[in-house]
Design a protein around this motif. Structure first.
Motif, PDB file in Angstrom:
ATOM      1  N   SER A 116      -8.736  60.429  20.018  1.00 35.46           N
ATOM      2  CA  SER A 116      -8.616  61.989  20.082  1.00 35.46           C
ATOM      3  C   SER A 116     -10.076  62.500  20.501  1.00 35.46           C
ATOM      4  O   SER A 116     -10.123  63.704  21.298  1.00 35.46           O
ATOM      5  CB  SER A 116      -8.266  62.637  18.784  1.00 35.46           C
ATOM      6  N   SER A 117     -11.235  61.769  19.841  1.00 37.70           N
ATOM      7  CA  SER A 117     -12.476  62.345  20.229  1.00 37.70           C
ATOM      8  C   SER A 117     -12.678  62.161  21.602  1.00 37.70           C
ATOM      9  O   SER A 117     -13.537  62.885  22.416  1.00 37.70           O
ATOM     10  CB  SER A 117     -13.393  61.481  19.451  1.00 37.70           C
ATOM     11  N   ILE A 118     -12.481  60.988  22.230  1.00 36.60           N
ATOM     12  CA  ILE A 118     -12.486  60.715  23.620  1.00 36.60           C
ATOM     13  C   ILE A 118     -11.731  62.051  24.544  1.00 36.60           C
ATOM     14  O   ILE A 118     -12.270  62.286  25.395  1.00 36.60           O
ATOM     15  CB  ILE A 118     -12.242  59.281  24.016  1.00 36.60           C
ATOM     16  N   LEU A 119     -10.548  61.913  24.051  1.00 38.81           N
ATOM     17  CA  LEU A 119      -9.694  62.802  24.871  1.00 38.81           C
ATOM     18  C   LEU A 119     -10.585  64.233  24.641  1.00 38.81           C
ATOM     19  O   LEU A 119     -10.407  64.953  25.818  1.00 38.81           O
ATOM     20  CB  LEU A 119      -8.415  63.100  24.328  1.00 38.81           C
ATOM     21  N   ASN A 120     -10.861  64.659  23.619  1.00 35.37           N
ATOM     22  CA  ASN A 120     -11.645  65.924  23.532  1.00 35.37           C
ATOM     23  C   ASN A 120     -12.844  66.057  24.580  1.00 35.37           C
ATOM     24  O   ASN A 120     -13.340  67.116  25.146  1.00 35.37           O
ATOM     25  CB  ASN A 120     -12.177  66.262  22.161  1.00 35.37           C
ATOM     26  N   GLU A 121     -13.559  64.939  24.608  1.00 36.93           N
ATOM     27  CA  GLU A 121     -14.790  64.782  25.459  1.00 36.93           C
ATOM     28  C   GLU A 121     -14.480  65.022  26.840  1.00 36.93           C
ATOM     29  O   GLU A 121     -15.519  65.403  27.861  1.00 36.93           O
ATOM     30  CB  GLU A 121     -15.485  63.713  25.171  1.00 36.93           C
ATOM     31  N   ILE A 122     -13.297  64.610  27.488  1.00 38.35           N
ATOM     32  CA  ILE A 122     -12.785  64.522  28.742  1.00 38.35           C
ATOM     33  C   ILE A 122     -11.953  65.768  29.077  1.00 38.35           C
ATOM     34  O   ILE A 122     -11.629  65.974  30.311  1.00 38.35           O
ATOM     35  CB  ILE A 122     -12.420  63.211  29.236  1.00 38.35           C
ATOM     36  N   MET A 123     -11.647  66.555  28.179  1.00 40.93           N
ATOM     37  CA  MET A 123     -10.966  67.873  28.358  1.00 40.93           C
ATOM     38  C   MET A 123     -11.465  68.916  29.118  1.00 40.93           C
ATOM     39  O   MET A 123     -12.508  69.345  28.479  1.00 40.93           O
ATOM     40  CB  MET A 123     -10.124  68.179  27.132  1.00 40.93           C
ATOM     41  N   GLY A 124     -11.252  69.213  30.264  1.00 44.42           N
ATOM     42  CA  GLY A 124     -11.618  70.438  30.928  1.00 44.42           C
ATOM     43  C   GLY A 124     -10.953  71.590  30.860  1.00 44.42           C
ATOM     44  O   GLY A 124      -9.741  71.509  30.111  1.00 44.42           O
ATOM     45  N   LEU A 125     -11.240  72.529  31.395  1.00 41.93           N
ATOM     46  CA  LEU A 125     -10.474  73.982  31.338  1.00 41.93           C
ATOM     47  C   LEU A 125      -9.294  73.806  31.946  1.00 41.93           C
ATOM     48  O   LEU A 125      -8.039  74.185  31.548  1.00 41.93           O
ATOM     49  CB  LEU A 125     -11.339  74.874  31.946  1.00 41.93           C
ATOM     50  N   GLU A 126      -9.173  72.894  33.455  1.00 41.25           N
ATOM     51  CA  GLU A 126      -7.955  72.839  33.858  1.00 41.25           C
ATOM     52  C   GLU A 126      -7.538  71.573  34.425  1.00 41.25           C
ATOM     53  O   GLU A 126      -6.316  71.238  34.961  1.00 41.25           O
ATOM     54  CB  GLU A 126      -8.416  73.786  35.505  1.00 41.25           C
ATOM     55  N   ARG A 127      -8.317  70.655  33.899  1.00 41.70           N
ATOM     56  CA  ARG A 127      -7.857  69.135  34.301  1.00 41.70           C
ATOM     57  C   ARG A 127      -8.674  68.179  33.244  1.00 41.70           C
ATOM     58  O   ARG A 127      -9.848  68.766  32.866  1.00 41.70           O
ATOM     59  CB  ARG A 127      -8.060  68.784  35.670  1.00 41.70           C
ATOM     60  N   PHE A 128      -8.302  67.032  33.179  1.00 37.60           N
ATOM     61  CA  PHE A 128      -9.030  66.271  32.627  1.00 37.60           C
ATOM     62  C   PHE A 128     -10.207  65.598  33.343  1.00 37.60           C
ATOM     63  O   PHE A 128     -10.107  65.434  34.545  1.00 37.60           O
ATOM     64  CB  PHE A 128      -8.154  64.769  32.358  1.00 37.60           C
ATOM     65  N   GLU A 129     -11.373  65.783  32.968  1.00 37.74           N
ATOM     66  CA  GLU A 129     -12.631  65.367  33.642  1.00 37.74           C
ATOM     67  C   GLU A 129     -12.967  63.762  33.618  1.00 37.74           C
ATOM     68  O   GLU A 129     -13.825  63.311  32.506  1.00 37.74           O
ATOM     69  CB  GLU A 129     -13.707  66.208  33.323  1.00 37.74           C
TER      70      GLU A 129
END
Length: 152
Positions: A65-78
């Motif tokens: 979940s920490s990793i997903l939070n870090e790659i979550m952008g406003l409109e897409r996964f970064e």
């Protein structure tokens, strides 16, 4: 229910008695990219692993979940953040640790909100982990052995 002396052994168990040693625990290091941490998490099947520095001192934990939070952008996964962001930037540092000498009840209390607790020495070197499963197995064994006494 009266405990006989053999049953009191449960309360004499320490974290060291039920721990998984550091050599057998999947971990990542501070400077690893998130991509490496995600690979370790996915291949090990764990939801989180300890984070260590280059001298094997405990620094925190990193989870999916920490990793997903870090790659979550406003409109897409970064996804590019997986290679450009280090574990240190995304890890949790506010996690409890215990010494190997901690008793079983102290471990149980710490595991209420965590699936595992990291064990460290007085210089914060990583010794291993105690899992919620290991503590529950000890309690289950105790109650199974004492089932007759509990029903009286």
């Amino acid at each position: 229910m009266e405990l006989i002396k053999e049953d009191q052994q449960l309360f004499k168990l320490t974290a060291e008695d039920i721990m998984i040693s550091s050599e057998k625990v999947a971990h990542v290091q501070l400077n690893n990219p998130l991509e490496h941490a995600l690979l370790i998490l996915v291949t090990s099947g764990y939801s989180a692993v300890p984070v260590l520095d280059s001298k094997y001192r405990f620094k925190g934990i990193i989870g999916k979940s920490s990793i997903l939070n870090e790659i979550m952008g406003l409109e897409r996964f970064e996804i590019e953040n997986l290679t450009t962001t280090t574990v240190e930037a995304a890890m949790q540092t506010d996690v409890p640790c215990l010494p190997k000498s901690a008793d079983l009840l102290t471990c149980l209390k710490a595991l209420i909100d965590h699936s595992f607790i990291c064990l460290v020495d007085d210089k914060n070197y990583f010794d291993g982990i105690v899992t919620r499963r290991a503590v529950l197995e000890q309690l289950n064994q105790f109650f199974h052995v004492n089932e007759k006494d509990l029903n009286q």
